[in-house]
Design a protein around this motif. Structure first.
Motif, mmCIF file in Angstrom:
data_model
loop_
_atom_site.group_PDB
_atom_site.id
_atom_site.type_symbol
_atom_site.label_atom_id
_atom_site.label_comp_id
_atom_site.label_asym_id
_atom_site.label_seq_id
_atom_site.Cartn_x
_atom_site.Cartn_y
_atom_site.Cartn_z
ATOM 1 N N SER A 198 -9.230 -3.254 -1.429
ATOM 2 C CA SER A 198 -9.623 -2.064 -2.650
ATOM 3 C C SER A 198 -8.994 -0.975 -2.252
ATOM 4 N N CYS A 199 -8.851 -0.396 -1.213
ATOM 5 C CA CYS A 199 -8.209 0.768 -0.978
ATOM 6 C C CYS A 199 -6.954 1.094 -1.760
ATOM 7 N N ILE A 200 -6.417 -0.245 -1.643
ATOM 8 C CA ILE A 200 -4.724 -0.077 -2.377
ATOM 9 C C ILE A 200 -4.932 -0.247 -3.842
ATOM 10 N N ALA A 201 -5.823 -1.060 -4.241
ATOM 11 C CA ALA A 201 -5.756 -1.474 -5.720
ATOM 12 C C ALA A 201 -6.454 -0.145 -6.561
ATOM 13 N N GLY A 236 0.882 -1.114 -0.050
ATOM 14 C CA GLY A 236 0.060 -0.027 0.003
ATOM 15 C C GLY A 236 0.776 1.344 0.067
ATOM 16 N N ALA A 237 1.887 1.306 0.884
ATOM 17 C CA ALA A 237 2.820 2.416 0.973
ATOM 18 C C ALA A 237 3.349 2.707 -0.556
ATOM 19 N N VAL A 238 3.903 1.582 -1.277
ATOM 20 C CA VAL A 238 4.672 1.779 -2.736
ATOM 21 C C VAL A 238 3.544 2.158 -3.779
ATOM 22 N N GLY A 239 2.480 1.463 -3.401
ATOM 23 C CA GLY A 239 1.461 2.031 -4.471
ATOM 24 C C GLY A 239 0.795 3.299 -4.438
ATOM 25 N N ASN A 240 0.618 3.656 -3.152
ATOM 26 C CA ASN A 240 0.165 5.310 -3.030
ATOM 27 C C ASN A 240 1.266 6.077 -3.354
ATOM 28 N N LEU A 241 2.669 6.112 -2.962
ATOM 29 C CA LEU A 241 3.529 6.863 -3.373
ATOM 30 C C LEU A 241 3.666 7.046 -4.936
ATOM 31 N N TRP A 242 3.354 5.738 -5.675
ATOM 32 C CA TRP A 242 3.549 5.673 -6.955
ATOM 33 C C TRP A 242 2.370 6.730 -7.663
ATOM 34 N N VAL A 243 1.096 6.293 -7.156
ATOM 35 C CA VAL A 243 0.083 7.196 -7.443
ATOM 36 C C VAL A 243 0.174 8.691 -7.212
ATOM 37 N N THR A 302 -5.165 9.762 -20.192
ATOM 38 C CA THR A 302 -4.843 11.418 -19.918
ATOM 39 C C THR A 302 -3.742 11.640 -18.994
ATOM 40 N N ILE A 303 -3.991 10.745 -17.685
ATOM 41 C CA ILE A 303 -3.066 10.807 -16.690
ATOM 42 C C ILE A 303 -1.639 10.513 -17.123
ATOM 43 N N ARG A 304 -1.503 9.275 -17.805
ATOM 44 C CA ARG A 304 -0.173 8.656 -18.298
ATOM 45 C C ARG A 304 0.285 9.747 -19.105
ATOM 46 N N SER A 305 -0.441 10.265 -20.152
ATOM 47 C CA SER A 305 0.304 10.923 -21.236
ATOM 48 C C SER A 305 0.721 12.415 -20.625
ATOM 49 N N GLU A 306 -0.233 12.780 -19.878
ATOM 50 C CA GLU A 306 0.222 14.292 -19.363
ATOM 51 C C GLU A 306 1.520 14.193 -18.442
ATOM 52 N N HIS A 307 1.460 12.997 -17.689
ATOM 53 C CA HIS A 307 2.732 12.711 -16.687
ATOM 54 C C HIS A 307 3.983 12.621 -17.754
ATOM 55 N N ALA A 308 3.654 11.954 -18.640
ATOM 56 C CA ALA A 308 5.028 11.784 -19.648
ATOM 57 C C ALA A 308 5.239 13.079 -20.330
ATOM 58 N N SER A 309 4.713 13.645 -20.718
ATOM 59 C CA SER A 309 4.791 14.990 -21.261
ATOM 60 C C SER A 309 5.503 15.815 -20.214
ATOM 61 N N ILE A 310 5.023 16.093 -19.077
ATOM 62 C CA ILE A 310 5.825 16.894 -18.064
ATOM 63 C C ILE A 310 7.177 16.403 -17.863
ATOM 64 N N LEU A 311 7.360 15.152 -17.768
ATOM 65 C CA LEU A 311 8.624 14.540 -17.507
ATOM 66 C C LEU A 311 9.594 15.062 -18.546
ATOM 67 N N SER A 312 9.243 14.682 -19.953
ATOM 68 C CA SER A 312 10.127 14.992 -21.028
ATOM 69 C C SER A 312 10.156 16.559 -21.162
ATOM 70 N N LEU A 313 9.275 17.516 -20.892
ATOM 71 C CA LEU A 313 9.429 18.860 -21.056
ATOM 72 C C LEU A 313 10.536 18.960 -19.818
ATOM 73 N N LEU A 363 -6.964 2.663 -11.130
ATOM 74 C CA LEU A 363 -7.669 4.063 -12.051
ATOM 75 C C LEU A 363 -6.525 4.847 -12.823
ATOM 76 N N THR A 364 -5.383 5.087 -12.116
ATOM 77 C CA THR A 364 -4.310 5.724 -12.614
ATOM 78 C C THR A 364 -3.608 5.130 -13.665
ATOM 79 N N ALA A 365 -3.311 3.534 -13.511
ATOM 80 C CA ALA A 365 -2.582 2.985 -14.732
ATOM 81 C C ALA A 365 -3.682 3.060 -15.766
ATOM 82 N N MET A 366 -5.045 2.932 -15.735
ATOM 83 C CA MET A 366 -5.692 2.719 -16.735
ATOM 84 C C MET A 366 -6.107 4.313 -17.432
ATOM 85 N N ASN A 367 -5.808 5.140 -16.856
ATOM 86 C CA ASN A 367 -6.405 6.633 -17.348
ATOM 87 C C ASN A 367 -5.121 7.015 -18.447
#
Length: 362
Positions: free
Chosen positions: A290-293, A29-36, A304-315, A298-302
């Motif tokens: 369920s609170c961990i999953a 849970g700690a690892v997953g929440n930090l990643w999210v 928009t969030i993935r592409s926006e995060h990648a563009s921020i890191l690239s910039l 939701l973050t991995a399947m979205n």
């Protein structure tokens, strides 16, 4: 260390398994929440102006993460009590533990309902004025009820010294953290908690998610323009959306229905068989899982969030690379000037030495 090892040996196999299970839940849970938080927090702070739906989704996911961190902290206190057999953290932390339990059972389902409504709203753009006012009012009422439940739990959570029987008709005094409402209030509290935490949230969650594929099919059947967005959705996409929606609903029901069933069983039955108690402890882990999953999924399947995060890191990588290249060029220029100055100084020194040697020879 020897005392901890002795405690682990004294635990039964099932109790030891529960301690290991809780510890793994805390770790993952700690690892997953930090990643999210790394993904969604970066998009929320540094991302471009997202659509209102996407920003609301990110806020709900981060709310689940922050609540889950509090819940995992409280769960670590429970692990310590399982290992030592006594509550060692005082009455304030006892109240914090039950507050985190209330947040786990109510705040996270309410956030999931809002997330399901964002999915519903993304395909139902023609919403009226009444529906735009309904969600803030419903959220306000839900938050007020949750705050009332939290206040009630804080008021009647306390630490007590309990005499626990052991072998040879002897007793030992243990300090335990308990929630003890007044007589007659327990059933009212349980009924309100069940109504808000399960019935209302489950009906709303299933309604919003189940409406998504139905509304998409309706939009496709009514679409007449050849270049409309609805025409771009084929049967395979609709089937995929159905599978995703069905999975979300089933996971929600599997995680929360057994918990609330055992919740009522334990409140109505004073003592049950050992296998029921063991089953109840296993069911108690479902809301934590369920609170961990949910935030991770939701973050991995979205997209928009993935592409926006990648563009921020690239910039920011490009900016960092530009800054680094500028610093290196500046350092190289200064080092070049310094080496040129060293060469000039060396030439002057050599000329001076030669002149002095010639004068001495004369």
């Amino acid at each position: 260390m020897d005392e901890l090892w002795g405690t682990l040996v004294a635990l039964s196999r099932f109790e030891l398994g529960m301690v290991i299970t809780y510890s793994l839940i805390i770790l993952f849970g700690a690892v997953g929440n930090l990643w999210v938080i790394w993904k969604c927090g970066l998009v929320l702070i540094l991302g471009k102006k997202q659509a209102k739906i996407t920003k609301g989704l990110i806020v709900c996911i981060l709310t689940i993460c922050l609540t889950d961190i509090l819940v995992l902290t409280a769960l670590s206190l429970l692990v310590d009590m399982k290992l030592t057999g006594v509550w060692r953290f005082g009455e304030v932390m006892c109240r914090f533990y039950y507050t985190a339990e209330v947040l786990n059972k109510f705040v996270i389902p309410l956030c999931l309902v809002n997330i399901s409504r964002f999915s519903f709203k993304s395909v139902n753009i023609s919403t009226g004025r009444k529906s735009s006012y309904f969600l803030p009012i419903a959220n306000f009422v839900a938050v007020a009820v949750v705050l009332a439940l939290v206040s009630y739990v804080v008021l009647f959570s306390k630490t007590l010294h309990i005499e626990i029987p052991i072998k040879n008709n002897t007793h030992v005094s243990r300090t335990m953290c308990l929630f003890i409402p007044p007589s007659g209030h327990e059933q009212i509290f349980n009924g309100l908690a069940f109504l808000v935490g399960y019935v209302v949230t489950t009906v709303a969650y299933i309604y919003f998610y189940a409406s998504v594929p139905l509304m998409l099919i309706r939009k496709i059947s009514r679409a007449t323009a050849p270049g409309s967005t609805s025409k771009q959705l084929n049967d395979s996409n609709i089937l995929k959306i159905k599978y995703i929606v069905t999975s979300f609903v089933l996971i929600y029901l599997i995680c929360w229905t057994p918990y609330w069933a055992f919740f009522w069983y334990s409140s109505l039955v004073a003592e049950g068989p050992r296998w029921v108690i063991i089953l109840g402890l296993l069911v108690h882990t479902f809301p934590y899982l369920s609170c961990i999953a949910y935030p991770v999924v939701l973050t991995a399947m979205n997209r928009t969030i993935r592409s926006e995060h990648a563009s921020i890191l690239s910039l920011h990588r490009k900016r960092f690379s530009t800054i680094r290249n500028g610093v290196m060029q500046t350092l190289s220029a200064h080092l070049g000037m310094f080496s040129m100055w060293q060469r000039n100084e060396g030439h002057v020194v050599r000329s001076t030495l030669l002149r002095q040697s010639d004068e001495s020879a004369v």
